[in-house]
Every structure is written in C-alpha cells, then in structure tokens.
Design a protein around this motif. Structure first.
Motif, short mmCIF file in Angstrom:
data_model
loop_
_atom_site.label_atom_id
_atom_site.label_comp_id
_atom_site.label_asym_id
_atom_site.label_seq_id
_atom_site.Cartn_x
_atom_site.Cartn_y
_atom_site.Cartn_z
N ALA A 69 29.98 28.50 47.59
CA ALA A 69 31.41 28.17 47.46
C ALA A 69 32.21 29.46 47.56
O ALA A 69 31.75 30.52 47.13
CB ALA A 69 31.68 27.50 46.12
N GLY A 71 36.33 30.93 46.94
CA GLY A 71 37.71 30.67 46.57
C GLY A 71 38.62 31.51 47.46
O GLY A 71 38.75 31.25 48.65
N THR A 74 38.41 37.26 46.52
CA THR A 74 38.83 38.51 45.86
C THR A 74 37.75 39.07 44.94
O THR A 74 37.95 40.10 44.30
CB THR A 74 40.11 38.32 45.02
N SER A 135 44.38 40.12 39.81
CA SER A 135 44.45 39.44 41.12
C SER A 135 45.04 38.04 40.99
O SER A 135 44.89 37.23 41.91
CB SER A 135 43.02 39.32 41.67
N THR A 140 41.45 32.21 42.73
CA THR A 140 41.49 30.79 42.39
C THR A 140 40.82 30.52 41.04
O THR A 140 39.98 31.30 40.58
CB THR A 140 40.75 29.95 43.46
C1 LIG Z 1 43.04 43.73 43.22
C2 LIG Z 1 42.03 42.96 42.39
C3 LIG Z 1 42.19 42.91 41.02
C4 LIG Z 1 41.27 42.19 40.23
N1 LIG Z 1 41.47 42.13 38.88
C5 LIG Z 1 40.63 41.41 38.13
C6 LIG Z 1 40.83 41.31 36.72
O1 LIG Z 1 41.77 41.85 36.14
N2 LIG Z 1 39.94 40.58 36.01
C7 LIG Z 1 38.88 39.94 36.62
O2 LIG Z 1 38.10 39.29 35.92
N3 LIG Z 1 38.68 40.03 37.94
C8 LIG Z 1 39.51 40.73 38.72
N4 LIG Z 1 39.30 40.82 40.07
C9 LIG Z 1 38.12 40.15 40.67
C10 LIG Z 1 38.38 38.73 41.23
O3 LIG Z 1 39.75 38.52 41.50
C11 LIG Z 1 37.86 37.66 40.26
O4 LIG Z 1 36.45 37.76 40.17
C12 LIG Z 1 38.24 36.23 40.67
O5 LIG Z 1 37.85 35.32 39.67
C13 LIG Z 1 37.62 35.78 41.98
O6 LIG Z 1 38.25 34.58 42.37
P1 LIG Z 1 38.22 34.12 43.89
O7 LIG Z 1 38.93 32.83 43.99
O8 LIG Z 1 38.71 35.20 44.77
O9 LIG Z 1 36.65 33.89 44.07
P2 LIG Z 1 35.69 34.35 45.25
O10 LIG Z 1 35.69 35.83 45.38
O11 LIG Z 1 35.96 33.56 46.47
O12 LIG Z 1 34.28 33.90 44.64
C14 LIG Z 1 33.78 34.51 43.48
C15 LIG Z 1 32.54 33.74 43.01
O13 LIG Z 1 32.96 32.45 42.60
C16 LIG Z 1 32.18 31.45 43.23
N5 LIG Z 1 33.06 30.30 43.39
C17 LIG Z 1 34.27 30.23 43.96
N6 LIG Z 1 34.78 29.00 43.85
C18 LIG Z 1 33.85 28.26 43.20
C19 LIG Z 1 33.78 26.91 42.78
N7 LIG Z 1 34.78 26.04 43.03
N8 LIG Z 1 32.66 26.50 42.14
C20 LIG Z 1 31.64 27.34 41.88
N9 LIG Z 1 31.66 28.63 42.25
C21 LIG Z 1 32.76 29.08 42.89
C22 LIG Z 1 31.74 32.10 44.53
O14 LIG Z 1 30.55 31.49 45.02
C23 LIG Z 1 31.50 33.52 44.10
O15 LIG Z 1 30.23 33.64 43.54
C24 LIG Z 1 40.18 41.54 40.86
C25 LIG Z 1 40.03 41.61 42.25
C26 LIG Z 1 40.93 42.31 43.00
C27 LIG Z 1 40.75 42.35 44.50
#
Ligand SMILES: Cc1cc2nc3c(=O)[nH]c(=O)nc-3n(C[C@H](O)[C@H](O)[C@H](O)COP(=O)(O)OP(=O)(O)OC[C@H]3O[C@@H](n4cnc5c(N)ncnc54)[C@H](O)[C@@H]3O)c2cc1C
Length: 492
Positions: A69, A71, A74, A135, A140
C-alpha cells in the motif's frame, strides 16, 4: 507472469481509474522520501473502494505478486517501496471523511485522507486531530497508522496509536476484518494497537476511526535562544525535570536556523547556536506562571533571550519555520539523509556532542532539527549523491548515528519506522528470540509474506511459525520468505 494480462485484470478492477505501468511513470513510485533506496514497481493501481482493494489483493495472490500500500510516499524509511517488481496499491484516491461525531469526539475516515484535512474539517467546531507530523499537509492517515507517526505535539498528546480507535483492514489474504471499535475499550486482544506501526506488513487499512480532540482554551508559544546546543539541551532536561510537559518542545541548531530563516523568514536569530520552540496549551489559568517558570529554567541554562509569540500570526510563522525545516535544508545541499534515532532525553547533550564528532570524522555537515522533548533526534546528513565517496561517508555516518543512539540506551526510530532502511540494524536491539516472535506474528497476518515483503525485520535465521500453525515447516517458510523478498532494489 503475463504482464499484459495482469494489467488488463488490474484495469478491470479499478476502472475508470487508471493503472500506471510505463517505465517513466514508475519513476515516481520507485522510492519514498528515503531516496537512497529505489525499486520500480510492476504497476500502480488506484482503488476507490474497499471492495476494489479486496479484489486487488486477491489478484496479487493469484499472480503470486508482492504488493504494497502507498499513501503520499512521504515515508522516510523506504516502507512504500515495491520490492521484487511488486504491485503498488495507491490509496490516495480513498480520501473521504465519512463521518464526524462531535459528541463522541471521533471521525471515520478513508486512509487516503491527508492528516491536516481532518483538523481543517473539524476546526470551526472547535476540534482537531492531535498527531501532527511535520509532513501533515501531505501525508495520509493510512501512512500515519502504518508508521505510528508522531509530530511536535505528540510530546503531550501521544503518537498515532493513542488516537486510533478502530480499523477496517484488508488482510494479505484478501479477507476483510474489523479491529477495535468506536467505544474506548474492546474485549480481546488489542489488534488495533498491533496493526498501528506494523509498517504495512499486516494488510491494508481501508477505514480508520480517529479520536478528535477539543482545541485548547489557550496556547502560548515561546522561542528560547541559546549560544550552544549544549545549553539548549540542558534547558530541555530542566523543563521536563521541573514537571512541566509542554505541548511541544522542539530544537533547531544553527545550520537549520540558517536554512529555515532563508526559506521562511520565521524571525529566528541567525547567530544563535540553537533555538527551542516551546509551546504550552490548556486552560488559560496558570499558563502565565508556567511560562515564567520555563523562562527561568532557560535563563538558568544560559539562555540569550526568550520571546513569546504575540499573536496567532507570529505563532503560525514560528511553526511554519519548524515544519518546513526539512525542505529548507534543501537550500544547503543537493541531498540529505534524514535519521530518526531516539535517546533518553537526559542524554541529549552527550548525543549532540557525539553527533559533532561523527560530522568531523566523516567530514560531512549534519543539521539537527528535532523533537527534543521526546529525545527523538533528526540528524540530517548533507551530501551530494553524485559524489561516490561522499555517499559512502554519508552511509557510514548514518550507521555511526544509529549506533550512538543504541549505545546511549535509545532505539533506531522514533516515528519514521524501520522499513527497508534500518531492518538490518534490528539485531542491535533485539535478540533472536525477540525477532522470532515478530516473525511469528507477521506470519499470522501475512502467511505468504506477499504484503510489503522485505521490510521491518530481517529475514529469519530460524523461524518456528510452522510449529505454531501446522502449516509448512520452518524450512519451507524460510524459503517462501526468501523467495518473496529477493532483494532486487538498487541503492543509489
Ligand atoms: C518533510 C517531512 C517531514 C516529516 N515529518 C514527520 C514527523 O514529524 N513525524 C513523523 O512521524 N513522520 C514524519 N515524516 C515521515 C512521513 O511523513 C510519515 O511516515 C507519514 O506517516 C507517511 O505517510 P504517507 O501517507 O506518506 O505514507 P507512505 O510513505 O506512502 O507509506 C508509509 C508506509 O505506510 C504504509 N501504508 C500506507 N498506506 C497504508 C494503508 N492504507 N494501510 C496499510 N499500510 C499503509 C506503506 O506501505 C508504507 O509502509 C516526514 C516526512 C517528510 C518528507
């Protein structure tokens, strides 16, 4: 595998949404925010309903195809990479807020809802969703659940797991299950707690019930300026030791201040060695007294000046600076490698001193911007990926950083997850028996290891799952795991 047939079958499930598979389209999906590791998927499908997710997972099983999966991509630990040419199930079109229940302070959302959109949707009614990753304007809720994400305000309010009540999940077999409930407690195992933080290896969340919090009556945001990171670190320990738990307690060092100020004009002092952003929230009564105690503690640790944001605009600007800090670092360097180790916060001064040593040893600049109150470090190692030697030094520095966190009694990740990036470091923290338990639990949810293989825990040196389930014996399982996780990704 007949790829043409696969693409046709995928399209039949998600139509009229597209299925992407052209090599140039796969470039977007070959990595997440951790750009050091890359692996292009075979295809990307965009479901819009739970039924479509079920059908996609069943199809992947029929084709014996790994799937993951995704999102917003990020993630910072390579969690959303589709290893071994797997299928990406992109969840960002399932992005509706389905129900809002103010009386019971909860909302039901689809996994592709962007974190900040929940707070925006309920803000006028006086509520918000507390976990606030930096982020949050793009990540998501599905990704937050998978990574058990934190953020500046999780110091006081807890991380994602403390704000998730229930989940609808498509298991890796294609079965649909419901974990948790809208009530505050449910009988049986805490499977919601187990799923949150499982990094996409236990299935795909398709519906998420989140807690809503009432906005605090009052907020006070303080900027403390220090000559050195050491002084700022000692102030952090002093504040917590005094029994004050601010809503947020964040630190930025001089390198970060330079970048943030240039990018956002947040009003940070360019000559400071470090700044602390300290936020108090709650009832107005008594907040002034806490703010003045914090100022006294900062002053006792060599603080050069304390500034209280005079209005919401100034507060928002300070947070803009903090939340856009990672992006701002891009002004200083073509690439940076973000780490996420945790140390006991009383060891902050020692940890930052050792980071300075690592920076000198590898001749690399390291910027620090982090959740100081939680002891959750984010050292950003600045490098240029086109310089092979610098890249090698960056990887070596990264290993030294993680070793330092573990040596100081900390852990490998505070919030970004282990993913692909740090899975081989897990034996630094866990015994073989510890890891074996994790493998066995993963096997219960994900028996064929087709769902996000190659993440979180290294391949088992031994595995007793067969003994537990009566399914293939340990050797067969190991072969199955190895086959499903042929590590074909490329490290740039
Ligand atoms: C500029 C920046 C700042 C950030 N700051 C923080 C912060 O302050 N705190 C923090 O914790 N993180 C931070 N992050 C990291 C990141 O944003 C988080 O880990 C966030 O939760 C990832 O969400 P995403 O939707 O981008 O998931 P993705 O990167 O698309 O996926 C992350 C993981 O989630 C899984 N996944 C996605 N959707 C589902 C679903 N529906 N069901 C099961 N699994 C799923 C994916 O398989 C993957 O393993 C930051 C990143 C950036 C780039």
């Amino acid at each position: 595998m007949d790829k043409t047939q696969l693409l046709k079958d995928l399209a039949d499930i998600v139509a009229p949404m597209p299925v992407l598979s052209a090599p140039e389209e796969m470039l977007v999906y070959e990595c997440d925010g951790h750009t050091l590791d890359k692996a292009p998927p075979v295809a990307v499908a965009f479901p819009t309903t739970t039924e479509q997710v079920v059908a996609l997972v069943k199809l992947a099983n029929r084709y014996d195809l790994p799937f993951v999966a995704r999102g917003a991509g990020t993630g910072l630990s390579g969690g959303a990479l589709a290893l071994d040419g797997g299928l990406v199930i992109e969840m960002n079109r399932m992005n509706k807020i389905l129900e809002i229940d103010y009386v019971n302070q909860q909302a039901v959302v689809q996994p592709g809802v962007v974190n900040l959109h929940i707070s925006t949707a309920v803000g006028d009614a006086g509520f918000y969703y507390a976990p606030d990753p930096s982020s949050q304007a793009s990540c998501t809720i599905g990704g937050n659940v998978a990574e058990n994400s934190g953020g500046p305000h999780t110091l006081k309010y807890g991380v994602t797991t403390n704000h998730i009540l229930a989940l609808e999940v498509v298991l890796p077999t294609g079965d649909l299950v419901h974990l948790g409930a809208a009530t505050l407690d449910t009988p049986g195992y805490d499977l919601t707690g187990l799923f949150v933080g499982s990094e996409g290896t236990f299935g795909i969340a398709t519906k998420i019930t989140v807690r809503l919090m009432r906005k605090p009556e009052a907020v006070k945001t303080i900027l403390g300026t220090f000559a050195t990171v050491n002084d700022a670190s000692n102030a952090v320990s002093g504040i917590i030791a005094a029994g004050i738990i601010p809503a947020a307690l964040e630190m930025m060092d001089n390198l970060t201040i330079q970048a943030v100020e240039a990018a956002t004009g947040a009003g940070l002092p360019l000559d400071a060695g470090a700044v602390l952003i300290i936020e108090l929230d709650g009832i107005a009564n008594g907040m002034e007294a806490d703010a003045s105690r914090i100022a006294d503690i900062c002053n006792a640790h060599g603080c050069l000046g304390v500034r209280v944001a005079k209005d919401e605009a100034e507060r928002a600007l300070l947070w803009k600076g903090r939340k856009e800090a990672f992006g701002a670092i891009g002004r200083l360097t073509p690439n940076y490698y973000t780490h996420d180790g945790v140390i006991p916060r009383t060891r902050l001064p020692e940890a930052l001193e050792r980071l300075l040593g690592i920076s000198r040893k590898h001749n690399l600049r390291i910027a620090n911007v982090f959740h100081a109150g939680d002891g959750n470090l984010h050292p950003l190692v600045l490098y240029n990926e086109k310089d092979a030697d610098e890249l090698q030094r960056t990887l070596a520095a990264g290993e030294d950083i993680l070793r330092t966190c573990v040596d100081l009694g900390g852990v490998l990740s505070g919030e970004h997850g282990i993913g692909l990036e740090k899975k081989n470091c897990m034996p630094w923290l866990f015994t073989e028996d510890d890891l074996d338990v994790m493998h066995r639990i993963r096997h219960v949810f994900n028996p064929d290891n087709r769902c996000n293989p190659g993440k979180l825990i290294p391949l088992p040196s031994r595995c007793r799952c067969g003994a537990v389930t009566g399914e293939p014996d340990a050797i067969d399982l190991q072969e199955a795991v190895a086959a499903a996780t042929k590590d074909t990704h490329v490290r740039s």
